[in-house]
Design a protein around this motif. Structure first.
Motif, PDB file in Angstrom:
ATOM      1  N   GLY A  84       0.773  -1.232   0.000  1.00 15.50           N
ATOM      2  CA  GLY A  84       0.000   0.000   0.000  1.00 15.50           C
ATOM      3  C   GLY A  84       0.810   1.291   0.000  1.00 15.50           C
ATOM      4  N   ALA A  85       2.114   1.221   0.277  1.00 13.43           N
ATOM      5  CA  ALA A  85       2.905   2.460   0.349  1.00 13.43           C
ATOM      6  C   ALA A  85       3.678   2.730  -0.933  1.00 13.43           C
ATOM      7  CB  ALA A  85       3.872   2.402   1.534  1.00 13.43           C
ATOM      8  N   ILE A  86       3.555   1.841  -1.912  1.00 14.35           N
ATOM      9  CA  ILE A  86       4.410   1.976  -3.100  1.00 14.35           C
ATOM     10  C   ILE A  86       4.113   3.268  -3.855  1.00 14.35           C
ATOM     11  CG2 ILE A  86       5.116   0.944  -5.288  1.00 14.35           C
ATOM     12  CD1 ILE A  86       4.392  -1.772  -4.110  1.00 14.35           C
ATOM     13  N   ILE A  87       2.820   3.553  -4.050  1.00 13.36           N
ATOM     14  CA  ILE A  87       2.481   4.731  -4.850  1.00 13.36           C
ATOM     15  C   ILE A  87       3.091   5.993  -4.231  1.00 13.36           C
ATOM     16  CG2 ILE A  87       0.558   6.224  -5.584  1.00 13.36           C
ATOM     17  CD1 ILE A  87      -1.055   3.694  -6.121  1.00 13.36           C
ATOM     18  N   PHE A 102      -1.147 -11.471 -10.675  1.00 10.83           N
ATOM     19  CA  PHE A 102      -2.307 -10.878  -9.997  1.00 10.83           C
ATOM     20  C   PHE A 102      -1.900  -9.633  -9.200  1.00 10.83           C
ATOM     21  CE2 PHE A 102      -4.967 -10.380  -6.219  1.00 10.83           C
ATOM     22  CZ  PHE A 102      -6.227 -10.279  -6.790  1.00 10.83           C
ATOM     23  N   SER A 103      -0.799  -9.731  -8.463  1.00 12.48           N
ATOM     24  CA  SER A 103      -0.351  -8.580  -7.659  1.00 12.48           C
ATOM     25  C   SER A 103      -0.037  -7.397  -8.568  1.00 12.48           C
ATOM     26  CB  SER A 103       0.889  -8.933  -6.837  1.00 12.48           C
ATOM     27  OG  SER A 103       0.651 -10.062  -6.036  1.00 12.48           O
ATOM     28  N   ALA A 104       0.637  -7.676  -9.684  1.00 12.07           N
ATOM     29  CA  ALA A 104       1.000  -6.610 -10.622  1.00 12.07           C
ATOM     30  C   ALA A 104      -0.261  -5.974 -11.216  1.00 12.07           C
ATOM     31  CB  ALA A 104       1.895  -7.168 -11.732  1.00 12.07           C
ATOM     32  N   ALA A 105      -1.246  -6.820 -11.567  1.00 11.48           N
ATOM     33  CA  ALA A 105      -2.472  -6.294 -12.178  1.00 11.48           C
ATOM     34  C   ALA A 105      -3.288  -5.492 -11.162  1.00 11.48           C
ATOM     35  CB  ALA A 105      -3.300  -7.444 -12.746  1.00 11.48           C
ATOM     36  N   LEU A 106      -3.322  -5.962  -9.923  1.00 12.11           N
ATOM     37  CA  LEU A 106      -4.071  -5.222  -8.903  1.00 12.11           C
ATOM     38  C   LEU A 106      -3.384  -3.883  -8.613  1.00 12.11           C
ATOM     39  CD1 LEU A 106      -6.664  -5.607  -7.303  1.00 12.11           C
ATOM     40  CD2 LEU A 106      -5.307  -6.494  -5.413  1.00 12.11           C
ATOM     41  N   ALA A 112      -4.299   3.187 -11.517  1.00  6.31           N
ATOM     42  CA  ALA A 112      -5.238   3.795 -12.474  1.00  6.31           C
ATOM     43  C   ALA A 112      -6.371   4.519 -11.764  1.00  6.31           C
ATOM     44  CB  ALA A 112      -5.785   2.719 -13.408  1.00  6.31           C
ATOM     45  N   SER A 113      -6.677   4.123 -10.524  1.00  7.15           N
ATOM     46  CA  SER A 113      -7.785   4.765  -9.815  1.00  7.15           C
ATOM     47  C   SER A 113      -7.341   6.035  -9.072  1.00  7.15           C
ATOM     48  CB  SER A 113      -8.409   3.783  -8.822  1.00  7.15           C
ATOM     49  OG  SER A 113      -7.530   3.568  -7.739  1.00  7.15           O
ATOM     50  N   GLU A 114      -6.041   6.353  -9.126  1.00  4.15           N
ATOM     51  CA  GLU A 114      -5.539   7.579  -8.491  1.00  4.15           C
ATOM     52  C   GLU A 114      -5.935   8.800  -9.325  1.00  4.15           C
ATOM     53  OE1 GLU A 114      -2.884   8.069  -5.694  1.00  4.15           O
ATOM     54  OE2 GLU A 114      -4.210   6.409  -5.186  1.00  4.15           O
ATOM     55  N   LYS A 119       3.027   6.429 -13.093  1.00  5.35           N
ATOM     56  CA  LYS A 119       3.564   5.369 -13.956  1.00  5.35           C
ATOM     57  C   LYS A 119       4.654   4.652 -13.171  1.00  5.35           C
ATOM     58  CE  LYS A 119       2.210   6.051 -18.557  1.00  5.35           C
ATOM     59  NZ  LYS A 119       0.854   6.030 -18.000  1.00  5.35           N
ATOM     60  N   ILE A 120       4.321   3.481 -12.637  1.00  6.77           N
ATOM     61  CA  ILE A 120       5.295   2.714 -11.865  1.00  6.77           C
ATOM     62  C   ILE A 120       5.360   1.317 -12.480  1.00  6.77           C
ATOM     63  CG2 ILE A 120       5.932   1.868  -9.580  1.00  6.77           C
ATOM     64  CD1 ILE A 120       4.247   4.108  -8.366  1.00  6.77           C
ATOM     65  N   PRO A 121       6.463   1.017 -13.174  1.00  8.68           N
ATOM     66  CA  PRO A 121       6.521  -0.274 -13.874  1.00  8.68           C
ATOM     67  C   PRO A 121       6.741  -1.444 -12.911  1.00  8.68           C
ATOM     68  CG  PRO A 121       8.576   0.932 -14.179  1.00  8.68           C
ATOM     69  CD  PRO A 121       7.682   1.825 -13.368  1.00  8.68           C
ATOM     70  N   VAL A 122       6.062  -2.556 -13.172  1.00 10.72           N
ATOM     71  CA  VAL A 122       6.249  -3.773 -12.373  1.00 10.72           C
ATOM     72  C   VAL A 122       6.619  -4.900 -13.327  1.00 10.72           C
ATOM     73  CG1 VAL A 122       5.136  -5.455 -10.859  1.00 10.72           C
ATOM     74  CG2 VAL A 122       4.588  -3.025 -10.633  1.00 10.72           C
ATOM     75  N   THR A 123       7.675  -5.619 -12.988  1.00 11.34           N
ATOM     76  CA  THR A 123       8.087  -6.772 -13.789  1.00 11.34           C
ATOM     77  C   THR A 123       7.371  -8.003 -13.259  1.00 11.34           C
ATOM     78  OG1 THR A 123      10.253  -5.747 -14.073  1.00 11.34           O
ATOM     79  CG2 THR A 123      10.093  -8.110 -14.559  1.00 11.34           C
ATOM     80  N   VAL A 124       6.693  -8.719 -14.159  1.00  8.49           N
ATOM     81  CA  VAL A 124       5.929  -9.890 -13.723  1.00  8.49           C
ATOM     82  C   VAL A 124       6.826 -11.127 -13.707  1.00  8.49           C
ATOM     83  CG1 VAL A 124       4.006 -11.416 -14.297  1.00  8.49           C
ATOM     84  CG2 VAL A 124       3.750  -8.934 -14.506  1.00  8.49           C
ATOM     85  N   VAL A 125       6.793 -11.828 -12.592  1.00 11.62           N
ATOM     86  CA  VAL A 125       7.553 -13.066 -12.405  1.00 11.62           C
ATOM     87  C   VAL A 125       6.524 -14.190 -12.287  1.00 11.62           C
ATOM     88  CG1 VAL A 125       9.185 -14.267 -10.881  1.00 11.62           C
ATOM     89  CG2 VAL A 125       9.307 -11.773 -11.126  1.00 11.62           C
ATOM     90  N   PRO A 126       6.746 -15.328 -12.930  1.00 13.68           N
ATOM     91  CA  PRO A 126       5.756 -16.399 -12.786  1.00 13.68           C
ATOM     92  C   PRO A 126       5.760 -16.986 -11.375  1.00 13.68           C
ATOM     93  CG  PRO A 126       7.623 -17.132 -14.120  1.00 13.68           C
ATOM     94  CD  PRO A 126       7.842 -15.680 -13.834  1.00 13.68           C
ATOM     95  N   SER A 127       4.575 -17.398 -10.923  1.00 11.08           N
ATOM     96  CA  SER A 127       4.486 -18.075  -9.642  1.00 11.08           C
ATOM     97  C   SER A 127       5.332 -19.344  -9.720  1.00 11.08           C
ATOM     98  CB  SER A 127       3.020 -18.413  -9.379  1.00 11.08           C
ATOM     99  OG  SER A 127       2.880 -18.954  -8.103  1.00 11.08           O
ATOM    100  N   GLY A 128       6.169 -19.580  -8.723  1.00 12.25           N
ATOM    101  CA  GLY A 128       7.094 -20.711  -8.766  1.00 12.25           C
ATOM    102  C   GLY A 128       8.402 -20.370  -9.469  1.00 12.25           C
ATOM    103  N   GLY A 129       8.460 -19.177 -10.067  1.00 11.99           N
ATOM    104  CA  GLY A 129       9.643 -18.783 -10.830  1.00 11.99           C
ATOM    105  C   GLY A 129      10.703 -18.102  -9.974  1.00 11.99           C
ATOM    106  N   ARG A 130      11.771 -17.692 -10.646  1.00 15.14           N
ATOM    107  CA  ARG A 130      12.895 -17.059  -9.957  1.00 15.14           C
ATOM    108  C   ARG A 130      13.286 -15.781 -10.679  1.00 15.14           C
ATOM    109  NH1 ARG A 130      17.335 -20.930  -7.938  1.00 15.14           N
ATOM    110  NH2 ARG A 130      16.082 -22.612  -7.084  1.00 15.14           N
ATOM    111  N   VAL A 131      13.883 -14.870  -9.930  1.00  8.82           N
ATOM    112  CA  VAL A 131      14.433 -13.673 -10.557  1.00  8.82           C
ATOM    113  C   VAL A 131      15.795 -13.404  -9.918  1.00  8.82           C
ATOM    114  CG1 VAL A 131      13.122 -12.171  -8.992  1.00  8.82           C
ATOM    115  CG2 VAL A 131      13.960 -11.263 -11.152  1.00  8.82           C
ATOM    116  N   GLU A 132      16.774 -13.029 -10.766  1.00 10.02           N
ATOM    117  CA  GLU A 132      18.118 -12.744 -10.266  1.00 10.02           C
ATOM    118  C   GLU A 132      18.259 -11.247 -10.067  1.00 10.02           C
ATOM    119  OE1 GLU A 132      21.364 -14.789 -11.273  1.00 10.02           O
ATOM    120  OE2 GLU A 132      20.218 -16.669 -11.464  1.00 10.02           O
ATOM    121  N   LEU A 133      18.554 -10.855  -8.851  1.00 12.54           N
ATOM    122  CA  LEU A 133      18.691  -9.428  -8.546  1.00 12.54           C
ATOM    123  C   LEU A 133      20.060  -9.227  -7.904  1.00 12.54           C
ATOM    124  CD1 LEU A 133      15.116  -8.946  -7.079  1.00 12.54           C
ATOM    125  CD2 LEU A 133      15.912  -8.325  -9.350  1.00 12.54           C
TER     126      LEU A 133
END
Ligand SMILES: [Zn+2]
Ligand SMILES: [Zn+2]
Length: 556
Positions: A84-87, A102-106, A112-114, A119-133
């Motif tokens: 809730g604090a991201i925006i 789902f989290s990215a879409a929500l 959009a309702s603001e 414009k805050i981009p979110v990278t979608v990761v598949p459930s069960g997937g991994r991301v290297e940071l």
């Protein structure tokens, strides 16, 4: 020679409190660390202590300073206490954000309702997937919770793997999404987990949480038995519950009408992301009046008694489209969050006075929590077998209960820490090695304020003891040039004896000014201070309360 790398963890919110979750992990050494942030949530203010404060957010000054070394922000799930604090705060960080679909879409729908959609981009990761940071590999492990696509995060690093559980429970039949991935959690345990950072919300509750499927059965029975109209209120984000209510409606030949913007928004996102596949279409609130009473079910926002939400307006007979009458039924498929009892109680009393049947979780199993009870916590520990357990997501009592449970379950190291404690997880013996700046920010209207700012403290005092505003005009010689102007705001106009209080204050301040030594009278700050003290003391003497006093001295 390079210093050996260490893995550290610090909660910046969500420990010792429920809400505003923010955790950071760092890899490196004291001079230089790469950082990973998990979740960025809010808490809700309470009117009594924080008048006018809707949202509370974690202080992120530390991450702002480390922005260049911040590899990303990863979201476990889309509850407000986690995202809730991201925006409000993301503009200070400008980091990459990672979440499942789902989290990215929500989040996108929320942006959009603001009023000015950011414009805050979110990278979608598949459930069960991994991301290297950077040096972190973050794996999204599905867990059951009260919103779709909740994930525990396995954080793999060169010095070991940490399991950050996020919010979870064990539910073999969760209605939406897969159950908690026990197999993967056991595999992690087999490979070795240095630390488990875990949800403590229900650590005081024995046993196991019932399944969402049992709740669905209960709701179906209740809706089938209901005469007249039925309204069900729940958290909009609980898509499994929306499914359960839809099924209850279908089996009773009722159409589902969505009432409240949050409900419409979540239902739409859930449809787009496949979490309502196979569920009948819902109607918008305009259609409510088109159906006979026994053919309609209203799914409403407002389970926490929020005064502007659908249910409160319906209960006040103030909703333009949706009404309820005698012998209709309202089901609270929710739990009242501490602090909201009065607001919810007002609505329930209002409905009962109207002759409406009210059903809550006291009457039947119409709600379950999304957090693990004690047997589920024990299961998680037995699957993961961590070397160290740090309880998070809870108040002091929840943390200490989770900690003693973990000790009893044989976890070698258990640490109860505070927001801002930086813990070395590995290598070597774990321990608190430093303090990170932490604290709270208040969202005050459109402005973000430091929690130490005066505005809220002053508003609380104003609410309790009003304010006296006094204006004086004095000459350069220090004589009163005109009658002082006095305005009392939120202060009773007359004393117990029936005298005008502003007259009494007037007499007191005139004599204070006249009795000041001549030299002091030429100093407008000294005059103002003397008048302020006199006014405050005089009002206190007659009223028994210490009001705020604002004095303006104009030299003419
Ligand atoms: Zn949650
Ligand atoms: Zn949470």
């Amino acid at each position: 020679m390079a210093k050996p790398e260490e893995l550290v963890f610090a909660p910046l919110g969500g420990v010792g409190e429920i809400g505003m979750n923010l955790s950071i992990y760092g890899l490196g050494n004291r001079q230089q660390r790469a950082w990973l942030a998990i979740d960025l949530g809010v808490s809700f203010g309470d009117e009594e202590h924080l008048p006018g404060i809707d949202l509370i957010m974690p202080d992120i000054r530390f991450l702002e300073k480390e922005r260049k070394n911040l590899m990303g922000l990863v979201l476990t799930h889309a509850h407000e206490d986690h995202f809730g604090a991201i925006i409000d705060l993301w503009p200070k960080l400008q980091c990459k954000i990672y979440a499942t679909k789902f989290s990215a879409a929500l989040f996108e729908a929320k942006c959009a309702s603001e009023r000015n959609p950011p414009k805050i981009p979110v990278t979608v990761v598949p459930s069960g997937g991994r991301v290297e940071l950077g040096p972190f590999t973050v794996e999204f492990i599905p867990v059951a919770h009260s919103i779709p696509e909740s994930h525990a995060l396995a954080i793999h690093t060169a010095v070991g793997t940490v399991l950050h559980t996020g919010d979870w429970k064990i539910d073999p039949t969760p209605l939406v999404g897969p159950p908690t991935d026990e197999k993967r959690l056991r595999e992690l345990g087999d490979a070795g987990v240095i630390a488990l950072i875990g949800d403590s919300t229900n650590a005081v509750r024995d046993g196991r949480s019932p399944s969402e499927t049992e709740v669905a059965q209960t709701i179906t029975e209740l809706v089938k038995a209901a005469k007249g109209r039925v309204a069900v209120t729940t958290f909009a984000s609980n898509v499994a519950r929306i499914r359960a209510v839809a099924e209850a409606a279908r089996q009773s030949g009722r159409e589902v009408v969505l009432v409240g913007r949050a409900m419409e928004r979540v239902a739409q996102v859930a449809r787009e992301t496949g979490h309502l596949d196979g569920v009948q279409e819902f109607r918008s609130a305009e259609y409510y009046g088109h159906f006979p009473p026994e053919k309609v079910l209203a799914l409403c926002t407002g389970s926490q008694g929020e005064p502007r939400a659908a249910l409160a307006r319906i209960a006040n007979d103030d909703h333009p489209l949706v009404t309820l009458n005698k012998s209709d039924t309202v089901i609270f498929s929710s739990r009242t969050i501490p602090g909201n009892e009065k607001a919810v109680g007002r609505i329930i009393n209002g409905l009962i006075t109207m002759g409406i049947k009210v059903l809550t979780d006291r009457d039947a199993l119409v709600h379950v929590s999304g957090h693990p009870r004690r047997d589920e916590l024990r299961d998680m520990i037995s699957w993961v077998r961590p070397q160290l357990l740090i309880p998070v997501h809870g108040e002091a009592l929840h943390l200490s209960e989770h900690a003693s449970l973990a000790r009893a379950a044989g976890v070698p190291n258990v640490m109860v820490i505070k927001n801002g404690d930086m813990v070395r997880l590995a290598p070597g013996a774990p321990g608190v090695i430093a303090q990170v700046q932490s604290g709270r920010l208040y969202k005050d209207g459109a402005i973000l304020e430091d929690s130490k700012s005066r505005a809220v403290v002053e508003r609380r005092r104003l609410a309790f003891a009003g304010c006296a505003v006094i204006a004086l005009a004095v000459t350069a010689q220090g004589e009163l040039a005109d009658d002082p102007q006095i305005e009392l705001i939120g202060i009773p106009p007359k004393t117990r004896g029936g005298d005008e209080l502003d007259d009494i204050v007037y007499e007191a301040i005139v004599s204070t000014v006249e009795n000041l030594p001549k030299a002091r009278r030429r100093d407008s700050d000294a005059v103002a201070e003397a008048v302020r003290r006199t006014a405050r003391a005089t009002i206190n003497e007659h009223w028994g309360k210490k009001t705020m006093v604002a004095v303006q001295v104009l030299v003419v």
